[in-house]
Design a protein around this motif. Sequence first.
Motif, PDB file in Angstrom:
ATOM      1  N   LYS A  96       0.830  -1.209   0.000  1.00 25.42           N
ATOM      2  CA  LYS A  96       0.000   0.000   0.000  1.00 25.42           C
ATOM      3  C   LYS A  96       0.861   1.255   0.000  1.00 25.42           C
ATOM      4  O   LYS A  96       0.573   2.216  -0.711  1.00 25.42           O
ATOM      5  CB  LYS A  96      -0.931   0.013   1.210  1.00 25.42           C
ATOM      6  CG  LYS A  96      -2.072  -0.959   1.109  1.00 25.42           C
ATOM      7  CD  LYS A  96      -2.935  -0.911   2.363  1.00 25.42           C
ATOM      8  CE  LYS A  96      -4.022  -1.960   2.318  1.00 25.42           C
ATOM      9  NZ  LYS A  96      -4.865  -1.942   3.530  1.00 25.42           N
ATOM     10  N   VAL A  99       2.380   1.807  -3.460  1.00 23.14           N
ATOM     11  CA  VAL A  99       1.387   2.352  -4.391  1.00 23.14           C
ATOM     12  C   VAL A  99       1.212   3.842  -4.153  1.00 23.14           C
ATOM     13  O   VAL A  99       1.159   4.638  -5.100  1.00 23.14           O
ATOM     14  CB  VAL A  99       0.041   1.602  -4.255  1.00 23.14           C
ATOM     15  CG1 VAL A  99      -1.077   2.333  -4.967  1.00 23.14           C
ATOM     16  CG2 VAL A  99       0.177   0.177  -4.761  1.00 23.14           C
ATOM     17  N   GLN A 100       1.133   4.251  -2.896  1.00 24.75           N
ATOM     18  CA  GLN A 100       0.955   5.663  -2.575  1.00 24.75           C
ATOM     19  C   GLN A 100       2.178   6.486  -2.997  1.00 24.75           C
ATOM     20  O   GLN A 100       2.030   7.600  -3.490  1.00 24.75           O
ATOM     21  CB  GLN A 100       0.674   5.858  -1.084  1.00 24.75           C
ATOM     22  CG  GLN A 100      -0.663   5.307  -0.632  1.00 24.75           C
ATOM     23  CD  GLN A 100      -1.825   5.904  -1.400  1.00 24.75           C
ATOM     24  OE1 GLN A 100      -1.877   7.095  -1.682  1.00 24.75           O
ATOM     25  NE2 GLN A 100      -2.775   5.059  -1.765  1.00 24.75           N
ATOM     26  N   LYS A 101       3.374   5.937  -2.806  1.00 24.28           N
ATOM     27  CA  LYS A 101       4.596   6.634  -3.229  1.00 24.28           C
ATOM     28  C   LYS A 101       4.611   6.807  -4.742  1.00 24.28           C
ATOM     29  O   LYS A 101       5.005   7.853  -5.260  1.00 24.28           O
ATOM     30  CB  LYS A 101       5.832   5.882  -2.787  1.00 24.28           C
ATOM     31  CG  LYS A 101       6.165   6.044  -1.335  1.00 24.28           C
ATOM     32  CD  LYS A 101       7.443   5.305  -1.008  1.00 24.28           C
ATOM     33  CE  LYS A 101       7.837   5.480   0.430  1.00 24.28           C
ATOM     34  NZ  LYS A 101       9.092   4.764   0.756  1.00 24.28           N
ATOM     35  N   ALA A 102       4.196   5.779  -5.464  1.00 21.39           N
ATOM     36  CA  ALA A 102       4.180   5.834  -6.922  1.00 21.39           C
ATOM     37  C   ALA A 102       3.198   6.889  -7.426  1.00 21.39           C
ATOM     38  O   ALA A 102       3.436   7.530  -8.459  1.00 21.39           O
ATOM     39  CB  ALA A 102       3.832   4.476  -7.499  1.00 21.39           C
ATOM     40  N   LYS A 103       2.118   7.104  -6.708  1.00 24.98           N
ATOM     41  CA  LYS A 103       1.118   8.107  -7.118  1.00 24.98           C
ATOM     42  C   LYS A 103       1.665   9.530  -6.993  1.00 24.98           C
ATOM     43  O   LYS A 103       1.250  10.413  -7.715  1.00 24.98           O
ATOM     44  CB  LYS A 103      -0.144   7.976  -6.264  1.00 24.98           C
ATOM     45  CG  LYS A 103      -0.984   6.779  -6.613  1.00 24.98           C
ATOM     46  CD  LYS A 103      -2.216   6.741  -5.751  1.00 24.98           C
ATOM     47  CE  LYS A 103      -3.085   5.534  -6.048  1.00 24.98           C
ATOM     48  NZ  LYS A 103      -4.290   5.487  -5.196  1.00 24.98           N
ATOM     49  N   ARG A 104       2.582   9.740  -6.059  1.00 25.21           N
ATOM     50  CA  ARG A 104       3.140  11.081  -5.834  1.00 25.21           C
ATOM     51  C   ARG A 104       4.104  11.485  -6.923  1.00 25.21           C
ATOM     52  O   ARG A 104       4.348  12.654  -7.141  1.00 25.21           O
ATOM     53  CB  ARG A 104       3.867  11.131  -4.485  1.00 25.21           C
ATOM     54  CG  ARG A 104       2.934  11.071  -3.322  1.00 25.21           C
ATOM     55  CD  ARG A 104       3.589  11.415  -2.009  1.00 25.21           C
ATOM     56  NE  ARG A 104       5.033  11.524  -2.042  1.00 25.21           N
ATOM     57  CZ  ARG A 104       5.846  11.074  -1.107  1.00 25.21           C
ATOM     58  NH1 ARG A 104       5.368  10.450  -0.079  1.00 25.21           N
ATOM     59  NH2 ARG A 104       7.133  11.239  -1.201  1.00 25.21           N
TER      60      ARG A 104
END
Length: 105
Positions: A96, A99-104
């Motif tokens: 999770k 995924v959040q790091k990739a969105k940034r």
Amino acid sequence: MGDWKFMINDPEKDLLSIGALFETNKIRKMYDISELYPTKIIKLLGINSERYSVKLADPEKFTVSEILRLAYIFNVDPNLILNVIQAETESKIADKISVQKAKRI
């Protein structure tokens, strides 16, 4: 957590067997206990069977209070239960966060 005090003076023998499974590291996932006296555990936890099943399948949903109640019910140190939950959820949490790091970016 601090030292856990085993407070049950007259523990239920069948539920003590679940505690023994935690103590001997036989429980790898919380869902491993799903078939072990579910009606009795649900009643003592004070939740309905559907919530119990959901939490066993996704143990990060257990509240601290519920983990402490399970420890009390099974007459074990809550850290034994937390260790199972932590091991089971670590990879999901890491995924999770990735995924959040990739969105940034």
